[in-house]
Scaffold this motif. Structure first.
Motif, PDB file in Angstrom:
ATOM      1  N   TYR A 163      -2.239  -7.475 -11.112  1.00 26.99           N
ATOM      2  CA  TYR A 163      -1.217  -6.452 -10.879  1.00 26.99           C
ATOM      3  C   TYR A 163      -1.811  -5.238 -10.182  1.00 26.99           C
ATOM      4  CZ  TYR A 163       2.213  -2.814 -12.289  1.00 26.99           C
ATOM      5  OH  TYR A 163       3.114  -1.781 -12.327  1.00 26.99           O
ATOM      6  N   LEU A 164      -2.950  -4.765 -10.668  1.00 28.82           N
ATOM      7  CA  LEU A 164      -3.606  -3.602 -10.082  1.00 28.82           C
ATOM      8  C   LEU A 164      -4.178  -3.915  -8.697  1.00 28.82           C
ATOM      9  CD1 LEU A 164      -5.439  -2.184 -13.240  1.00 28.82           C
ATOM     10  CD2 LEU A 164      -3.312  -1.367 -12.189  1.00 28.82           C
ATOM     11  N   ALA A 165      -4.679  -5.142  -8.526  1.00 28.62           N
ATOM     12  CA  ALA A 165      -5.222  -5.542  -7.221  1.00 28.62           C
ATOM     13  C   ALA A 165      -4.128  -5.549  -6.164  1.00 28.62           C
ATOM     14  CB  ALA A 165      -5.879  -6.916  -7.325  1.00 28.62           C
ATOM     15  N   GLY A 166      -2.970  -6.121  -6.511  1.00 26.01           N
ATOM     16  CA  GLY A 166      -1.855  -6.143  -5.577  1.00 26.01           C
ATOM     17  C   GLY A 166      -1.359  -4.743  -5.254  1.00 26.01           C
ATOM     18  N   ALA A 167      -1.333  -3.868  -6.278  1.00 24.70           N
ATOM     19  CA  ALA A 167      -0.920  -2.479  -6.065  1.00 24.70           C
ATOM     20  C   ALA A 167      -1.872  -1.778  -5.098  1.00 24.70           C
ATOM     21  CB  ALA A 167      -0.872  -1.731  -7.399  1.00 24.70           C
ATOM     22  N   ALA A 168      -3.170  -2.045  -5.253  1.00 28.85           N
ATOM     23  CA  ALA A 168      -4.167  -1.451  -4.362  1.00 28.85           C
ATOM     24  C   ALA A 168      -3.964  -1.932  -2.927  1.00 28.85           C
ATOM     25  CB  ALA A 168      -5.569  -1.797  -4.844  1.00 28.85           C
ATOM     26  N   VAL A 169      -3.619  -3.206  -2.770  1.00 28.70           N
ATOM     27  CA  VAL A 169      -3.363  -3.746  -1.427  1.00 28.70           C
ATOM     28  C   VAL A 169      -2.165  -3.051  -0.796  1.00 28.70           C
ATOM     29  CG1 VAL A 169      -2.627  -5.804  -0.151  1.00 28.70           C
ATOM     30  CG2 VAL A 169      -4.408  -5.992  -1.881  1.00 28.70           C
ATOM     31  N   TYR A 170      -1.094  -2.842  -1.575  1.00 31.69           N
ATOM     32  CA  TYR A 170       0.093  -2.184  -1.017  1.00 31.69           C
ATOM     33  C   TYR A 170      -0.220  -0.741  -0.609  1.00 31.69           C
ATOM     34  CZ  TYR A 170       4.714  -0.275  -0.335  1.00 31.69           C
ATOM     35  OH  TYR A 170       5.800   0.350   0.238  1.00 31.69           O
ATOM     36  N   ILE A 171      -0.898  -0.014  -1.480  1.00 34.42           N
ATOM     37  CA  ILE A 171      -1.254   1.380  -1.176  1.00 34.42           C
ATOM     38  C   ILE A 171      -2.143   1.441   0.078  1.00 34.42           C
ATOM     39  CG2 ILE A 171      -2.484   3.410  -2.038  1.00 34.42           C
ATOM     40  CD1 ILE A 171      -1.591   2.561  -4.865  1.00 34.42           C
ATOM     41  N   ALA A 172      -3.047   0.457   0.203  1.00 34.17           N
ATOM     42  CA  ALA A 172      -3.902   0.408   1.392  1.00 34.17           C
ATOM     43  C   ALA A 172      -3.074   0.138   2.643  1.00 34.17           C
ATOM     44  CB  ALA A 172      -4.976  -0.666   1.218  1.00 34.17           C
ATOM     45  N   GLU A 173      -2.083  -0.733   2.531  1.00 39.40           N
ATOM     46  CA  GLU A 173      -1.184  -1.011   3.658  1.00 39.40           C
ATOM     47  C   GLU A 173      -0.483   0.262   4.124  1.00 39.40           C
ATOM     48  OE1 GLU A 173       0.351  -5.652   3.168  1.00 39.40           O
ATOM     49  OE2 GLU A 173       1.564  -4.006   2.383  1.00 39.40           O
ATOM     50  N   VAL A 174       0.031   1.011   3.174  1.00 43.65           N
ATOM     51  CA  VAL A 174       0.747   2.250   3.511  1.00 43.65           C
ATOM     52  C   VAL A 174      -0.205   3.241   4.184  1.00 43.65           C
ATOM     53  CG1 VAL A 174       1.984   4.236   2.565  1.00 43.65           C
ATOM     54  CG2 VAL A 174       2.408   1.957   1.647  1.00 43.65           C
ATOM     55  N   ALA A 175      -1.433   3.343   3.649  1.00 46.55           N
ATOM     56  CA  ALA A 175      -2.396   4.289   4.210  1.00 46.55           C
ATOM     57  C   ALA A 175      -2.821   3.882   5.623  1.00 46.55           C
ATOM     58  CB  ALA A 175      -3.630   4.367   3.304  1.00 46.55           C
ATOM     59  N   LEU A 176      -2.996   2.580   5.836  1.00 47.56           N
ATOM     60  CA  LEU A 176      -3.474   2.097   7.126  1.00 47.56           C
ATOM     61  C   LEU A 176      -2.402   2.153   8.218  1.00 47.56           C
ATOM     62  CD1 LEU A 176      -5.633  -0.986   6.039  1.00 47.56           C
ATOM     63  CD2 LEU A 176      -6.469   1.155   7.022  1.00 47.56           C
ATOM     64  N   PHE A 177      -1.198   1.787   7.845  1.00 50.89           N
ATOM     65  CA  PHE A 177      -0.138   1.674   8.838  1.00 50.89           C
ATOM     66  C   PHE A 177       0.825   2.868   8.829  1.00 50.89           C
ATOM     67  CE2 PHE A 177      -1.389  -2.714   7.741  1.00 50.89           C
ATOM     68  CZ  PHE A 177      -1.835  -3.115   8.984  1.00 50.89           C
ATOM     69  N   MET A 178       0.508   3.877   7.972  1.00 47.16           N
ATOM     70  CA  MET A 178       1.313   5.102   7.926  1.00 47.16           C
ATOM     71  C   MET A 178       2.800   4.772   7.756  1.00 47.16           C
ATOM     72  SD  MET A 178      -0.939   7.509   8.208  1.00 47.16           S
ATOM     73  CE  MET A 178       0.024   8.930   8.615  1.00 47.16           C
ATOM     74  N   HIS A 179       3.078   3.909   6.755  1.00 53.83           N
ATOM     75  CA  HIS A 179       4.452   3.430   6.553  1.00 53.83           C
ATOM     76  C   HIS A 179       5.388   4.589   6.212  1.00 53.83           C
ATOM     77  CE1 HIS A 179       7.473   0.427   5.692  1.00 53.83           C
ATOM     78  NE2 HIS A 179       7.769   1.097   4.576  1.00 53.83           N
TER      79      HIS A 179
END
Length: 452
Positions: A436-452
């Motif tokens: 759960y935490l790993a997936g959350a980290a991936v999503y937060i990283a996506e937002v940070a990288l792609f400036m969603h």
């Protein structure tokens, strides 16, 4: 009274979790909990002091409204379980199990997990769990080992349902209301959901060694008159019936339970024609009246009790108060959703998501443009396909895996395989939390990288 309701709810959940030490079936505890909470709520209304703005007419109307929502779930579950049983008793699943030739436990676990992950994005996690447990019974003979595989199926089903607009009840809610779009949720939530499954899968598979003993895969129950072509046809018709339910809903805009019962009725007619044409008495136990007797009614009643109990928390405003507290004191969409996801492992994720959707209205671009810059920056999270809605879809869907009673998939697998709550908590909960935490980290990283 509100404090008493919360205390009773917690005690009731403890009774469900400790069913084996208490030697009391969890269904009995769940039913008692649900009915007791509504009784306590009624006493508070009748007193006139606790809920002065409500009366018994409003309370009875609320019961009817909640029972309508709950009945949709229960009848969908009955229909889906009946279709799966129909396939199973005719040996349809043997068509699949015969193709699974590997006996290596690790490889088998990975194969079943990925099949579950992608199937649940189409069938919904509840139906997928039922289908996969039926398959699992054909492949794994030892019960405790099936618990390991079954637990991984729960995690994979919940993760798979989180990234599809039709994969989970909560994603359907968000999709239908326009909070997320099909392209938005798939593109942003797929990788986090995959990570939430792969992390516990790696840890669980590391514990498995050796090969599973070969089981008979005839699946024909000794009935020579059920040809392989007939078994294949029933498998295709059954799975197609389940797959077409979301299509039926999107076309007719009717609740999913009408779709699943509609296709069940068509299968029923086909089965009657099939055996009448053969003019044999041997298939009586395989007709629908006999198959309906095989449905796990304790699981249905367990659902009823749990959902009725949660409805009281929703009706009395307890869930809404929790959501409001989070908004006022946290004011961070990532933390709020992580907390909601954790809560969804304890209480049903549907009222949690409903409470969040009620508290945070969907922000349209025109309203956003008129806001001051500081407010607009936070409100951006609540536009269509905003960070809050996408992350809510992930957290509410995946968070339920942390406890066996935290999701519809978990409750069904618990009922079908009699998985011990304490066993799951000791052996699986931490692994599910890490995923759960790993997936959350991936999503937060996506937002940070792609400036969603």
């Amino acid at each position: 009274m509100l404090t008493a309701i919360v205390v009773v709810f917690i005690l009731g959940y403890m009774a469900i979790a400790l069913e084996h030490p208490l030697k009391t079936d969890k269904t009995a505890s769940a039913l008692f909990l649900g009915m007791l909470l509504w009784t306590m709520y009624a006493v508070g209304v009748l007193s006139g002091d606790v809920f002065p703005d409500r009366n018994m007419d409003l309370l009875n109307g609320s019961i009817i409204e909640h029972m309508g929502d709950i009945s949709e779930i229960l009848f969908f579950l009955i229909g889906a379980m009946t279709i799966v049983e129909l396939i199973d008793v005719h040996g349809g699943f043997s068509i699949i199990t015969e193709r699974i030739t590997t006996r290596k436990k690790r490889k088998l676990l990975w194969l079943l997990s990925f099949v579950t992950f992608f199937m649940s994005s189409v069938l919904d996690n509840l139906t997928t769990s039922i289908v996969m447990i039926m398959l699992l019974r054909k492949l794994i003979s030892e019960q405790k080992e099936r618990w390991i595989f079954g637990s991984m199926i729960v995690i994979a089903a919940n993760s798979g349902g989180a990234w599809s607009p039709i994969g989970d009840i909560t994603t359907i809610m968000l999709w239908v209301r326009g909070n997320v779009t099909t392209g938005g949720i798939i593109s942003q939530v797929f990788l986090p959901s995959l990570a939430s499954m792969v992390v516990p899968l790696l840890l669980i598979s590391h514990k498995l060694k050796g090969e599973e003993q070969q089981k008979s895969a005839s699946g024909n129950d000794g009935k020579a008159y059920i040809k392989k072509s007939d078994r294949r046809r029933l498998l295709i018709l059954g799975v197609l019936s389940l797959v077409l339910v979301p299509v039926f809903k999107s076309i007719t805009h009717l609740p999913p339970f009408i779709g699943v019962l509609f296709f069940l009725s068509l299968l029923w007619i086909y089965i009657e024609y099939y055996y009448n044409r053969k003019k044999t008495e041997d298939g009586q136990e395989h007709r629908l009246p006999s198959i309906l007797q095989r449905i796990d009614m304790p699981t249905i009643l367990f659902f009823l009790g749990i959902l009725m109990a949660v409805a009281v928390l929703q009706e009395t405003g307890i869930l809404g108060n929790v959501a409001t507290y989070l908004d006022e004191h946290v004011h961070n969409v990532y933390v709020i959703n992580l907390v909601l996801g954790t809560l969804s492992s304890i209480v049903d994720n549907v009222p949690l998501v409903a409470a969040a959707m009620g508290m945070y209205p969907l922000v349209d671009p025109a309203t956003l443009a008129a806001m001051p810059a500081a407010e607009a920056a936070y409100a951006m999270n609540f536009v269509q396909d905003g960070v809050f809605w996408e992350f809510l879809s992930y957290c509410a869907g995946v968070g339920g895996s942390m406890l066996i009673i935290g999701s519809a998939a978990g409750v069904v697998v618990m009922g079908l395989e009699k998985i011990n709550f304490i066993w799951y908590f000791k052996n699986v909960s931490l692994l599910a939390l890490l995923g759960y935490l790993a997936g959350a980290a991936v999503y937060i990283a996506e937002v940070a990288l792609f400036m969603h």
